[in-house]
Design a protein around this motif. Structure first.
Motif, PDB file in Angstrom:
ATOM      1  N   PRO A  62       0.828  -1.212   0.000  1.00  0.00           N
ATOM      2  CA  PRO A  62       0.000   0.000   0.000  1.00  0.00           C
ATOM      3  C   PRO A  62       0.861   1.260   0.000  1.00  0.00           C
ATOM      4  N   GLY A  63       0.412   2.242  -0.744  1.00  0.00           N
ATOM      5  CA  GLY A  63       1.122   3.503  -0.790  1.00  0.00           C
ATOM      6  C   GLY A  63       2.184   3.595  -1.856  1.00  0.00           C
ATOM      7  N   THR A  64       2.458   2.510  -2.543  1.00  0.00           N
ATOM      8  CA  THR A  64       3.466   2.529  -3.601  1.00  0.00           C
ATOM      9  C   THR A  64       2.841   2.950  -4.927  1.00  0.00           C
ATOM     10  N   ARG A  65       3.691   3.307  -5.876  1.00  0.00           N
ATOM     11  CA  ARG A  65       3.199   3.719  -7.186  1.00  0.00           C
ATOM     12  C   ARG A  65       2.494   2.554  -7.880  1.00  0.00           C
ATOM     13  N   ALA A  66       3.007   1.343  -7.675  1.00  0.00           N
ATOM     14  CA  ALA A  66       2.381   0.173  -8.301  1.00  0.00           C
ATOM     15  C   ALA A  66       0.987  -0.069  -7.737  1.00  0.00           C
ATOM     16  N   SER A  67       0.835   0.041  -6.419  1.00  0.00           N
ATOM     17  CA  SER A  67      -0.478  -0.203  -5.817  1.00  0.00           C
ATOM     18  C   SER A  67      -1.501   0.834  -6.268  1.00  0.00           C
ATOM     19  N   ALA A  68      -1.055   2.052  -6.553  1.00  0.00           N
ATOM     20  CA  ALA A  68      -1.963   3.114  -6.989  1.00  0.00           C
ATOM     21  C   ALA A  68      -2.592   2.799  -8.346  1.00  0.00           C
ATOM     22  N   LEU A  69      -1.957   1.905  -9.120  1.00  0.00           N
ATOM     23  CA  LEU A  69      -2.505   1.540 -10.424  1.00  0.00           C
ATOM     24  C   LEU A  69      -3.845   0.816 -10.300  1.00  0.00           C
ATOM     25  N   LEU A  70      -4.116   0.233  -9.134  1.00  0.00           N
ATOM     26  CA  LEU A  70      -5.399  -0.449  -8.942  1.00  0.00           C
ATOM     27  C   LEU A  70      -6.572   0.517  -8.964  1.00  0.00           C
ATOM     28  N   ASP A  71      -6.315   1.801  -8.813  1.00  0.00           N
ATOM     29  CA  ASP A  71      -7.375   2.801  -8.902  1.00  0.00           C
ATOM     30  C   ASP A  71      -7.699   3.152 -10.348  1.00  0.00           C
ATOM     31  N   ARG A  72      -6.912   2.632 -11.275  1.00  0.00           N
ATOM     32  CA  ARG A  72      -7.147   2.879 -12.695  1.00  0.00           C
ATOM     33  C   ARG A  72      -7.900   1.710 -13.306  1.00  0.00           C
ATOM     34  N   VAL A  73      -8.898   2.023 -14.114  1.00  0.00           N
ATOM     35  CA  VAL A  73      -9.746   0.987 -14.717  1.00  0.00           C
ATOM     36  C   VAL A  73      -8.948  -0.048 -15.506  1.00  0.00           C
TER      37      VAL A  73
END
Length: 257
Positions: A62-73
């Motif tokens: 959590p909090g990484t740039r990779a994990s943030a991709l899950l917010d993208r469709v």
């Protein structure tokens, strides 16, 4: 059927939900080899369509740039699909069999795979192609072009009539030959979960299992049925997997005895 005293038919609900949280599915993968093997298989089929390996995004801290991709469709859709297919195979491996399936929005394709409408390669091709189209269309403001291109991909697939009863979230009715129409999978009409749930209940469903990253459908279920009507047993794999696993062990122990 779950050993909780309820009788009736069993429905698997493939939900859309919000974007999966980072690490969704990690506990299941660590605890159950069948889930882990299936997740690896599905992610491997989807990876060629994505910019990064799907599992590395799903299990990113959590909090990484990779994990943030899950917010993208483009990543959320494939992640939900992979999670649901792995959950489905795990439940089947535990001996839990659905009598009817329901796919909600982004959960339609996993439900269609489970119903036997699409093979896993074809379903992954559809999910992966849509993800790639959506990734290239960001900011272009051309949803019509995306849908048209996705429709052309769907037209190359080889759908079959459902092997298991499959209820549409658009019509709230069982589907049959219309699964062969690419336009059927492109519908953006509002989901009719309440109507579908009422239909399933009238047809004897008393055990509801939600597949996906959350529990939105099982939480909404009581409000979708007539006042005073008991839904039966409603569980979400993401929330209740430990209970479901314990129930599996209880049933297996009773069989051995």
């Amino acid at each position: 059927m779950l050993a909780d005293g309820h009788t009736g038919r069993t429905a698997f609900l493939f939900s859309a939900g919000d974007s999966p949280l980072p690490g969704t599915g990690h506990e299941l993968a660590a605890a159950f080899p069948l889930f882990a093997k299936t997740l690896d298989e599905v992610c491997g089929r989807l990876d060629p369509y994505l910019q990064l390996p799907l599992k590395s995004v799903m299990f990113a801290a959590p909090g990484t740039r990779a994990s943030a991709l899950l917010d993208r469709v483009p990543f959320a859709g494939p992640a939900v699909f992979a999670l649901q297919v792995a959950q489905y195979r795990l439940l089947r491996g535990w001996g839990v069999r659905p009598d009817v399936l329901f796919g909600h929005a982004a959960g339609r394709m996993a439900a269609a795979y489970a119903a036997g409408v699409f093979s896993l390669p074809d379903a992954c091709h559809a999910v992966g192609t849509l993800a790639r189209l959506l990734d290239g269309a960001r900011g272009d403001g051309a949803p019509g072009e995306v849908l048209a291109a996705y429709g052309r991909t769907l037209a190359t697939l080889r759908p079959r009539p459902p092997r298991l009863p499959l209820v549409s979230d658009v019509t709230a009715r069982p589907v049959a030959a219309e699964t062969a129409d690419p336009g059927f999978w492109l519908s953006a009409a509002p989901s009719r979960f309440a109507d579908a749930a009422a239909l399933l209940h009238r047809e004897g469903v008393r055990t509801w299992l939600e597949l996906g990253p959350e529990d939105g459908l099982t939480r909404a279920l009581p409000g979708c049925l007539p006042p005073g009507t008991a839904a039966g047993s409603a569980r979400a794999v993401a929330r209740d997997w430990a209970v479901l696993a314990a129930d599996r062990d209880t049933r297996l122990g009773s069989t051995r005895a």
